[in-house]
Design a protein around this motif. Sequence first.
Motif, PDB file in Angstrom:
ATOM      1  N   MET A  40       0.883  -1.172   0.000  1.00 58.31           N
ATOM      2  CA  MET A  40       0.000   0.000   0.000  1.00 58.31           C
ATOM      3  C   MET A  40       0.921   1.224   0.000  1.00 58.31           C
ATOM      4  O   MET A  40       2.119   1.107   0.257  1.00 58.31           O
ATOM      5  CB  MET A  40      -0.842   0.075   1.280  1.00 58.31           C
ATOM      6  CG  MET A  40      -1.555  -1.181   1.676  1.00 58.31           C
ATOM      7  SD  MET A  40      -2.442  -0.874   3.231  1.00 58.31           S
ATOM      8  CE  MET A  40      -2.657  -2.552   3.788  1.00 58.31           C
ATOM      9  N   MET A  41       0.335   2.377  -0.262  1.00 58.83           N
ATOM     10  CA  MET A  41       1.119   3.618  -0.197  1.00 58.83           C
ATOM     11  C   MET A  41       0.324   4.683   0.547  1.00 58.83           C
ATOM     12  O   MET A  41      -0.879   4.845   0.307  1.00 58.83           O
ATOM     13  CB  MET A  41       1.463   4.099  -1.621  1.00 58.83           C
ATOM     14  CG  MET A  41       2.289   5.379  -1.703  1.00 58.83           C
ATOM     15  SD  MET A  41       3.787   5.373  -0.687  1.00 58.83           S
ATOM     16  CE  MET A  41       4.690   4.019  -1.421  1.00 58.83           C
ATOM     17  N   PRO A  61       3.077  10.561  -7.133  1.00 51.88           N
ATOM     18  CA  PRO A  61       3.427   9.998  -8.450  1.00 51.88           C
ATOM     19  C   PRO A  61       3.739   8.505  -8.408  1.00 51.88           C
ATOM     20  O   PRO A  61       3.720   7.843  -9.444  1.00 51.88           O
ATOM     21  CB  PRO A  61       4.697  10.779  -8.858  1.00 51.88           C
ATOM     22  CG  PRO A  61       4.808  11.914  -7.919  1.00 51.88           C
ATOM     23  CD  PRO A  61       4.058  11.562  -6.683  1.00 51.88           C
ATOM     24  N   MET A  62       4.027   7.968  -7.231  1.00 49.78           N
ATOM     25  CA  MET A  62       4.347   6.541  -7.120  1.00 49.78           C
ATOM     26  C   MET A  62       3.166   5.666  -7.529  1.00 49.78           C
ATOM     27  O   MET A  62       3.347   4.538  -7.975  1.00 49.78           O
ATOM     28  CB  MET A  62       4.785   6.200  -5.697  1.00 49.78           C
ATOM     29  CG  MET A  62       6.120   6.830  -5.346  1.00 49.78           C
ATOM     30  SD  MET A  62       6.690   6.333  -3.730  1.00 49.78           S
ATOM     31  CE  MET A  62       8.314   7.099  -3.750  1.00 49.78           C
ATOM     32  N   PHE A  63       1.950   6.185  -7.376  1.00 52.51           N
ATOM     33  CA  PHE A  63       0.759   5.420  -7.774  1.00 52.51           C
ATOM     34  C   PHE A  63       0.696   5.230  -9.288  1.00 52.51           C
ATOM     35  O   PHE A  63      -0.019   4.369  -9.778  1.00 52.51           O
ATOM     36  CB  PHE A  63      -0.516   6.126  -7.291  1.00 52.51           C
ATOM     37  CG  PHE A  63      -0.760   6.004  -5.809  1.00 52.51           C
ATOM     38  CD1 PHE A  63      -1.429   4.904  -5.289  1.00 52.51           C
ATOM     39  CD2 PHE A  63      -0.315   6.983  -4.932  1.00 52.51           C
ATOM     40  CE1 PHE A  63      -1.664   4.792  -3.929  1.00 52.51           C
ATOM     41  CE2 PHE A  63      -0.550   6.882  -3.565  1.00 52.51           C
ATOM     42  CZ  PHE A  63      -1.217   5.781  -3.064  1.00 52.51           C
ATOM     43  N   MET A  64       1.436   6.056 -10.028  1.00 51.61           N
ATOM     44  CA  MET A  64       1.453   5.934 -11.481  1.00 51.61           C
ATOM     45  C   MET A  64       2.484   4.905 -11.929  1.00 51.61           C
ATOM     46  O   MET A  64       2.441   4.411 -13.048  1.00 51.61           O
ATOM     47  CB  MET A  64       1.784   7.291 -12.126  1.00 51.61           C
ATOM     48  CG  MET A  64       0.834   8.407 -11.764  1.00 51.61           C
ATOM     49  SD  MET A  64      -0.834   8.072 -12.365  1.00 51.61           S
ATOM     50  CE  MET A  64      -1.738   7.885 -10.836  1.00 51.61           C
ATOM     51  N   SER A  97      -8.687  12.089  -1.103  1.00 52.00           N
ATOM     52  CA  SER A  97      -8.946  12.533  -2.480  1.00 52.00           C
ATOM     53  C   SER A  97      -8.160  11.659  -3.474  1.00 52.00           C
ATOM     54  O   SER A  97      -8.652  11.365  -4.559  1.00 52.00           O
ATOM     55  CB  SER A  97      -8.604  14.017  -2.657  1.00 52.00           C
ATOM     56  OG  SER A  97      -7.205  14.212  -2.732  1.00 52.00           O
ATOM     57  N   TRP A  98      -6.958  11.207  -3.090  1.00 53.37           N
ATOM     58  CA  TRP A  98      -6.210  10.279  -3.957  1.00 53.37           C
ATOM     59  C   TRP A  98      -7.003   8.993  -4.167  1.00 53.37           C
ATOM     60  O   TRP A  98      -7.094   8.492  -5.289  1.00 53.37           O
ATOM     61  CB  TRP A  98      -4.869   9.872  -3.328  1.00 53.37           C
ATOM     62  CG  TRP A  98      -3.869  10.947  -3.150  1.00 53.37           C
ATOM     63  CD1 TRP A  98      -3.955  12.251  -3.528  1.00 53.37           C
ATOM     64  CD2 TRP A  98      -2.588  10.789  -2.519  1.00 53.37           C
ATOM     65  NE1 TRP A  98      -2.812  12.916  -3.169  1.00 53.37           N
ATOM     66  CE2 TRP A  98      -1.957  12.045  -2.557  1.00 53.37           C
ATOM     67  CE3 TRP A  98      -1.918   9.716  -1.930  1.00 53.37           C
ATOM     68  CZ2 TRP A  98      -0.687  12.244  -2.018  1.00 53.37           C
ATOM     69  CZ3 TRP A  98      -0.652   9.903  -1.399  1.00 53.37           C
ATOM     70  CH2 TRP A  98      -0.047  11.166  -1.443  1.00 53.37           C
TER      71      TRP A  98
END
Length: 236
Positions: A40-41, A61-64, A97-98
């Motif tokens: 998870m992040m 940006p790590m989610f991308m 919101s993310w």
Amino acid sequence: MLQRAREAGVEKIYLPNIDLESIPQVHALSDAHPDFCIPMMGLHPCDVKENYEEVLAIMRPMFMERKYAAVGEIGIDLYWDKTTLPLQIEAFKKQISWAKELDLPIVIHARESFNEIFEVMDELNDEKLRGVFHCFTGTIDQAKKIIEYGDFMMGIGGVLTYEKSGLDKVVNEIPLEYLVLETDSPFLTPKPFRGKRNESAYVKHVALKLAEILQLPIEEIERITTNNARRLFYEK
Ligand SMILES: [Zn+2]
């Protein structure tokens, strides 16, 4: 530890992130065991400091670049530090919101902070938002409020095995579809290992205790809570 977890019947281990320093560890473990250790992040409320906006700007940006199972751990902790409450609320809202943008569940850490968390949730919950209140140790009324949010579960860990927790009475009032089992390793070790370092294999003892309290076969507890976890993290 991973071997013992597999032997205890654990199929997946979800790894919450804490701060910037924990990210390489979370990535290394999930890269080494991609089907077993799921990352998870997020920025943990205990690590929300003055520079939290910079930290979040690095994490987003790590989610991308990588697949994460959830935004977590996020939330509010007023046990360790009350002075950062305004920052914790902002970091919590930002990460909610993310989760909405990315269609990911949130893993909420709540410690002495249910009122503050409910205030944020009342404002931001919608049909899209989903997740889990991890290591839930609240009251029946708080459990009912969580259920009313629609798509939220409660994570039950080793505290269930502690005689004085009162959690046994609470889980009796919560429909089983709203519960997932967890360890919070290395903390909150269930009996009979209380006092030792917690590890994923010990989730079995949480399941056994829940089976005893609800007077259901252990297989039934395992089946339903595993299904709940799959639903929570949208596994196919
Ligand atoms: Zn936590």
